[in-house]
Design an enzyme around this catalytic site. Structure first.
Site, PDB file in Angstrom:
ATOM      1  CG  ASP A 125      -1.837  -1.005   1.109  1.00 36.23           C
ATOM      2  OD1 ASP A 125      -2.117  -1.429  -0.108  1.00 36.23           O
ATOM      3  OD2 ASP A 125      -2.836  -1.214   2.030  1.00 36.23           O
ATOM      4  NE  ARG A 185       0.078   3.261  13.726  1.00 34.35           N
ATOM      5  CZ  ARG A 185       1.190   2.405  12.502  1.00 34.35           C
ATOM      6  NH1 ARG A 185       2.608   2.620  11.868  1.00 34.35           N
ATOM      7  NH2 ARG A 185       0.377   1.139  12.332  1.00 34.35           N
ATOM      8  CG  ASP A 203      -3.038   3.160  12.887  1.00 30.70           C
ATOM      9  OD1 ASP A 203      -2.696   3.001  13.892  1.00 30.70           O
ATOM     10  OD2 ASP A 203      -2.558   1.571  12.265  1.00 30.70           O
ATOM     11  CB  SER A 224      -2.736  -6.315   8.265  1.00 32.32           C
ATOM     12  OG  SER A 224      -2.743  -4.898   9.212  1.00 32.32           O
TER      13      SER A 224
HETATM   14  N1  LIG Z   1       7.876   2.607  10.408  1.00 32.54           N
HETATM   15  C1  LIG Z   1       7.193   2.590   9.975  1.00 32.54           C
HETATM   16  N2  LIG Z   1       7.608   4.067   8.928  1.00 32.54           N
HETATM   17  C2  LIG Z   1       7.099   5.546   8.878  1.00 32.54           C
HETATM   18  N3  LIG Z   1       5.811   4.690   8.488  1.00 32.54           N
HETATM   19  C3  LIG Z   1       4.805   3.763   8.733  1.00 32.54           C
HETATM   20  C4  LIG Z   1       5.642   2.682   9.065  1.00 32.54           C
HETATM   21  N4  LIG Z   1       4.738   1.571  10.331  1.00 32.54           N
HETATM   22  C5  LIG Z   1       3.338   1.972   9.429  1.00 32.54           C
HETATM   23  N5  LIG Z   1       3.876   3.376   8.467  1.00 32.54           N
HETATM   24  C6  LIG Z   1       2.560   4.007   8.390  1.00 32.54           C
HETATM   25  O1  LIG Z   1       0.925   3.355   8.729  1.00 32.54           O
HETATM   26  C7  LIG Z   1       0.315   3.707   7.721  1.00 32.54           C
HETATM   27  C8  LIG Z   1      -0.314   1.960   8.408  1.00 32.54           C
HETATM   28  O2  LIG Z   1       0.462   1.101   9.003  1.00 32.54           O
HETATM   29  P1  LIG Z   1      -0.649  -0.339   8.716  1.00 32.54           P
HETATM   30  O3  LIG Z   1       0.537  -0.734   9.926  1.00 32.54           O
HETATM   31  O4  LIG Z   1      -2.153  -0.259   8.562  1.00 32.54           O
HETATM   32  O5  LIG Z   1       0.160  -0.811   7.223  1.00 32.54           O
HETATM   33  P2  LIG Z   1       1.232  -1.250   6.662  1.00 32.54           P
HETATM   34  O6  LIG Z   1       1.252  -2.353   6.405  1.00 32.54           O
HETATM   35  O7  LIG Z   1       2.715  -0.919   7.445  1.00 32.54           O
HETATM   36  O8  LIG Z   1       1.405  -0.715   5.333  1.00 32.54           O
HETATM   37  P3  LIG Z   1       1.491  -1.196   4.303  1.00 32.54           P
HETATM   38  O9  LIG Z   1       0.134  -1.311   3.672  1.00 32.54           O
HETATM   39  O10 LIG Z   1       1.652  -0.159   3.245  1.00 32.54           O
HETATM   40  O11 LIG Z   1       2.112  -2.437   3.965  1.00 32.54           O
HETATM   41  C9  LIG Z   1       0.964   3.000   6.619  1.00 32.54           C
HETATM   42  O12 LIG Z   1       0.337   2.881   5.005  1.00 32.54           O
HETATM   43  C10 LIG Z   1       2.325   3.633   7.030  1.00 32.54           C
HETATM   44  O13 LIG Z   1       1.687   4.621   6.076  1.00 32.54           O
HETATM   45  N1  LIG Z   2      -2.252  -4.916  11.841  1.00 33.37           N
HETATM   46  C1  LIG Z   2      -2.134  -3.556  12.506  1.00 33.37           C
HETATM   47  O1  LIG Z   2      -1.722  -2.322  11.171  1.00 33.37           O
HETATM   48  N2  LIG Z   2      -2.394  -2.521  13.353  1.00 33.37           N
HETATM   49  C2  LIG Z   2      -2.918  -1.458  13.658  1.00 33.37           C
HETATM   50  C3  LIG Z   2      -3.839  -1.381  14.837  1.00 33.37           C
HETATM   51  C4  LIG Z   2      -3.476  -2.113  15.936  1.00 33.37           C
HETATM   52  C5  LIG Z   2      -4.728  -1.296  16.742  1.00 33.37           C
HETATM   53  N3  LIG Z   2      -5.439  -2.085  17.161  1.00 33.37           N
HETATM   54  C6  LIG Z   2      -4.467   0.091  17.344  1.00 33.37           C
HETATM   55  O2  LIG Z   2      -5.606   0.673  16.850  1.00 33.37           O
HETATM   56  O3  LIG Z   2      -3.721   0.579  17.812  1.00 33.37           O
HETATM   57  N1  LIG Z   3      -3.606   0.076  10.437  1.00 35.37           N
HETATM   58  C1  LIG Z   3      -4.809   0.257   9.922  1.00 35.37           C
HETATM   59  C2  LIG Z   3      -5.576  -0.198  10.753  1.00 35.37           C
HETATM   60  C3  LIG Z   3      -5.867   1.042  12.036  1.00 35.37           C
HETATM   61  O1  LIG Z   3      -6.032   1.862  12.344  1.00 35.37           O
HETATM   62  O2  LIG Z   3      -6.650   0.733  13.009  1.00 35.37           O
HETATM   63  C4  LIG Z   3      -5.080   0.874   9.409  1.00 35.37           C
HETATM   64  O3  LIG Z   3      -4.528   2.067   8.356  1.00 35.37           O
HETATM   65  O4  LIG Z   3      -6.721   0.508   8.730  1.00 35.37           O
END
Ligand SMILES: Nc1ncnc2c1ncn2[C@@H]1O[C@H](COP(=O)(O)OP(=O)(O)OP(=O)(O)O)[C@@H](O)[C@H]1O
Ligand SMILES: NC(=O)NCCC[C@H](N)C(=O)O
Ligand SMILES: N[C@@H](CC(=O)O)C(=O)O
Length: 400
Positions: free
Chosen positions: A16, A97, A126, A177
């Site tokens: 993503d 975050r 998030d 995820s």
């Molecule tokens: N270590 C990190 N450094 C910078 N930004 C991050 C990091 N981890 C997550 N993010 C940001 O937070 C958002 C939400 O994280 P989430 O875990 O939902 O997605 P992700 O699975 O890490 O991203 P992707 O969908 O690309 O695999 C990401 O799309 C990214 O913009």
């Molecule tokens: N697998 C994920 O990307 N989880 C992110 C959200 C974790 C948790 N439910 C939260 O809101 O902090």
């Molecule tokens: N990181 C996930 C879950 C969350 O934000 O709670 C999303 O972007 O949907």
């Protein structure tokens, strides 16, 4: 004219966020995308992540190591606040975050970007945490969230990325995820979406299944200075070492697994699996030390504050006036919270078995039932007479 000229994108290296790069440029007219990957101790090599961003079209790819700040400035205050959302979730993802948001805002300033971006969906927490934290630090900065608007399925996202040279995931991608950092793992999706089903063992990484844990208990001693964890088994540890070592010791005994239905800020319930061994043990130990060193009224008042504090973190209000005010209260309470807590780890349980503090308010002469007793038993009668006065008057009225 696009939505912004130069954007700093929070980059995790997944599909993503990689697709966000060409999408921002092609669909939204962004001229330059600078990516920023935060090293939060997720244990993943970040050099390939850095390179992937460049291959996906980023002009600049930043990797910032924020591990120390993550523990000192985010995890430790959360421990002092005993912050656990809905009594279960130690907030590992939620705490990371605002720190990523801070790094984005700093990079935007340094590179003179007019916007920041992230790849969050529109149904999670998030997005709220990023957007509100960025706004709190720089209300003039634009915030772009392509994944919230593009409406593509996972397959469509992969296909879109392939058009711009983003390889589809090589290995069969995990059905889950997962968000991971030094404080723990948050696991969602796949079979976990059926809340009646037990999570498969494969989702866990930091904690052992009970059947695989040692058959002997292990004792650990955690030392706190003003509410901040500082020593493990008598040895001083730096913040990162302390958390890493505790994750390993505690997880080895199967402690720190959480399976819950949680209320998201956007109004939906979601089934979440967490592993957070160090945080679970530290908050339990810290709370116990407070019971020895804080007066009853401060302890009880603080418990109410803790609930609100956890909600503020969860709901994206890390940088907010109420959070700042509560921080001041919590810091004041921690002045005397120094000492050690002994914990027994065995078969999925962490049990506090002893605590010590130079600031202990436990008074043996008052507490004992033995000959050293200095408590004035006779004084209790007058105390109870006055304490019970309103009840006596009320009972007299009711019975007449
Ligand atoms: N270590 C990190 N450094 C910078 N930004 C991050 C990091 N981890 C997550 N993010 C940001 O937070 C958002 C939400 O994280 P989430 O875990 O939902 O997605 P992700 O699975 O890490 O991203 P992707 O969908 O690309 O695999 C990401 O799309 C990214 O913009
Ligand atoms: N697998 C994920 O990307 N989880 C992110 C959200 C974790 C948790 N439910 C939260 O809101 O902090
Ligand atoms: N990181 C996930 C879950 C969350 O934000 O709670 C999303 O972007 O949907």
């Amino acid at each position: 004219m696009g939505r912004a000229k130069k954007v700093v994108l929070a980059y995790s290296g997944g599909v993503d966020t990689s697709v966000c790069i060409p999408y921002l440029k092609q669909e939204w007219g962004v001229e330059e995308v600078i990516t920023l990957a935060a090293d939060l101790g997720q244990g993943e090599e970040l050099e390939p992540v850095r390179e992937k961003a460049l291959k996906s079209g980023a002009t600049e790819s930043l990797v910032v190591n924020v591990q120390e700040s993550f523990i000192k400035d985010y995890a430790f205050p959360a421990i002092q606040a005993n912050a656990i959302y809905e009594n279960r979730y130690p907030l590992a993802t939620a705490l990371a975050r605002p720190l990523i948001a801070k790094a984005l805002v700093e990079a935007a300033q340094k590179y003179e970007a007019d916007a920041v971006a992230h790849g969050c969906t529109g149904k999670g927490n998030d997005q709220v945490r990023f957007d509100v934290a960025v706004t709190a630090m720089n209300p003039d900065l634009k915030i772009l969230a392509p994944a919230r608007e593009w409406g593509m399925s996972r397959e469509e996202t992969i296909a879109y990325g392939e058009r711009f040279g983003i390889p589809s995931p090589v290995k069969k991608s995990s059905p889950y995820s997962i968000d991971k950092n030094l404080l723990g793992r948050s696991i969602e999706a796949g079979v976990l979406e059926d809340p009646s089903q037990e999570p498969p063992e494969e989702v866990y990484e930091m904690t052992k299944a009970i059947v695989d844990t040692p058959n002997e208990p292990e004792y650990i001693e955690i030392g706190f200075v003003k509410g901040i964890p500082a020593t493990l088994n008598g040895e001083s540890k730096n913040p990162i070492e302390l958390i890493s070592k505790l994750n390993q010791l505690v997880g080895n005994h199967g402690v720190g697994r959480i399976d819950m239905i949680e209320n998201r800020l956007v109004g939906i319930k979601s089934r979440e699996i967490y592993e957070s061994p160090a945080m679970v043990a530290l908050i339990q130990a810290h709370r116990d030390l407070e019971s020895l060193t804080l007066t009853g009224d401060v302890t009880q008042y603080k418990r109410g504050i803790e609930e609100t504090y956890s909600q503020l973190i969860y709901n994206g209000l890390w940088f907010s006036p109420l959070k700042a005010a509560l921080d001041a209260f919590i810091q004041q309470t921690q002045e005397r919270v120094s000492g050690t807590v002994r914990m027994k780890l065995f078969k999925g349980n962490a049990t506090i078995v002893g605590r010590r503090s130079d600031n202990s308010l436990y008074n043996p002469e008052m507490a004992t039932y033995g000959a050293e007793d200095r408590f004035d038993h006779k004084a209790a009668e007058g105390f109870i007479y006055i304490w019970g006065m309103p009840t006596r008057i009320w009972a007299g009225q009711n019975n007449s």
